[in-house]
Design a protein around this motif. Sequence first.
Motif, PDB file in Angstrom:
ATOM      1  N   LEU A 108      23.922 -12.279  -4.545  1.00 26.76           N
ATOM      2  CA  LEU A 108      23.804 -12.760  -6.060  1.00 26.76           C
ATOM      3  C   LEU A 108      22.538 -12.363  -6.425  1.00 26.76           C
ATOM      4  O   LEU A 108      22.471 -12.539  -7.774  1.00 26.76           O
ATOM      5  CB  LEU A 108      24.038 -14.296  -6.130  1.00 26.76           C
ATOM      6  N   ARG A 112      21.722  -4.624  -7.937  1.00 31.38           N
ATOM      7  CA  ARG A 112      22.900  -4.090  -8.599  1.00 31.38           C
ATOM      8  C   ARG A 112      23.215  -5.477  -9.636  1.00 31.38           C
ATOM      9  O   ARG A 112      23.413  -5.084 -10.710  1.00 31.38           O
ATOM     10  CB  ARG A 112      24.084  -3.369  -7.941  1.00 31.38           C
ATOM     11  N   VAL A 113      22.982  -6.482  -9.091  1.00 35.95           N
ATOM     12  CA  VAL A 113      23.503  -7.730  -9.755  1.00 35.95           C
ATOM     13  C   VAL A 113      22.203  -8.044 -10.876  1.00 35.95           C
ATOM     14  O   VAL A 113      22.670  -8.156 -12.096  1.00 35.95           O
ATOM     15  CB  VAL A 113      23.501  -8.903  -9.071  1.00 35.95           C
ATOM     16  N   TYR A 116      22.522  -5.759 -13.624  1.00 32.21           N
ATOM     17  CA  TYR A 116      23.776  -5.999 -14.596  1.00 32.21           C
ATOM     18  C   TYR A 116      23.360  -7.017 -15.476  1.00 32.21           C
ATOM     19  O   TYR A 116      23.838  -7.119 -16.644  1.00 32.21           O
ATOM     20  CB  TYR A 116      24.838  -6.306 -13.686  1.00 32.21           C
ATOM     21  N   LEU A 117      22.659  -8.073 -15.074  1.00 34.82           N
ATOM     22  CA  LEU A 117      22.267  -9.351 -15.867  1.00 34.82           C
ATOM     23  C   LEU A 117      21.306  -8.663 -17.176  1.00 34.82           C
ATOM     24  O   LEU A 117      21.486  -9.314 -18.143  1.00 34.82           O
ATOM     25  CB  LEU A 117      21.357 -10.065 -14.855  1.00 34.82           C
TER      26      LEU A 117
END
Lengths: 214, 214
Positions: A108, A112-113, A116-117
Amino acid sequence: MKFYTYFRSSASYRVRIALNLKGLDYEAVPVHLLRNGGEQLTDAYRAVNPSALLPALEEDGVVLSQSLAIIEYLDETRPSQPLLPADPLGRARVRALAQTVACDTHPLSNLRVLKYLRGPLGLSEELKQQWISHWISEGMAMLEAHLARDAQTGRFCHGDTPTVADCCLVPQVFNAQRFGVDMTAYPTVMRIHANCAALPAFIQAHPAQQPDAE
Amino acid sequence: MKFYTYFRSSASYRVRIALNLKGLDYEAVPVHLLRNGGEQLTDAYRAVNPSALLPALEEDGVVLSQSLAIIEYLDETRPSQPLLPADPLGRARVRALAQTVACDTHPLSNLRVLKYLRGPLGLSEELKQQWISHWISEGMAMLEAHLARDAQTGRFCHGDTPTVADCCLVPQVFNAQRFGVDMTAYPTVMRIHANCAALPAFIQAHPAQQPDAE
């Protein structure tokens, strides 16, 4: 063995600990996650690992991916200094602790996450930080609860020798501290972390000790 | 064996497939993820699994958690109908495929994450859908790339008998379809899905076939 790694990649850090605990030599191939728009996203690296994620381990022309799969492979092919207990229930417990980090915590808040956020979702830096703290704290609380209630927890996650669970715990604590997450609510996790941090295998696997460290 | 499950939980679905492939009987204990504010969050269930996540498997008073750890335990203690290949490289490949689902795909779109997107982050239903599609598509693209390039892929993810990788693939495709993700770009994944969907072990593990289905 050729080991594709990035000094700050948590999943690479897990495998570095395992390689060191087993005393295995390897040729480190640094893949820079931020430089050139992310070297893991290049065609050259995708030919190695189509997931475009780190780490990957190449042996005799075969490429293995996924940190936990790599560690189990090393444990099966180099059985001295075992990283899993011998009994099925112990193995299940250690794997579950490792997966609490690898499935329920780390995915989480990886790069990469977070990109994206900030990008497609357009979240503020503050909300991104809140996200990181929330999920790392959730994961650490799970790990603490499992470790604190069980008499099988010893100097390390399972008894008095390091296992794959410790290979996962230490990089996740490193991540938590890097992002400024308050760890005071997880005393068992931090006690085990301190015991690990005293061992050469863990010291030498630390991001700051890597040739590609910045 | 007591098996704590929810019909639509992807991780529970994986273990149901494994239990069925091995022909094992179990007593299903339904834990409703939405009713009463989430039965997995109650003190009663946290006493079973402090992670407050499904599934959990209880045998002789010992509780196991984490779907992949549970499946490996079943495979070690009930070796007939093996769910992992015999050779270390094959095992590493199958575990990596399973982890591509369990670490890199599913954790980003499970219930607690979707609740956080809508609640604390205040995202619109549309942005939540965009998030789901993005991460499931990313995960499916990884899986497709690994499967399509490798001659070891057969009728199933690894050769011609189902493994733990197929136990993960099928529930993830179910999730993808439930959320309306376009799967046309993943023909190898969908071919394997169709082969699995014809087998009784997979049919009987389907969410719609569970006693707690709605």
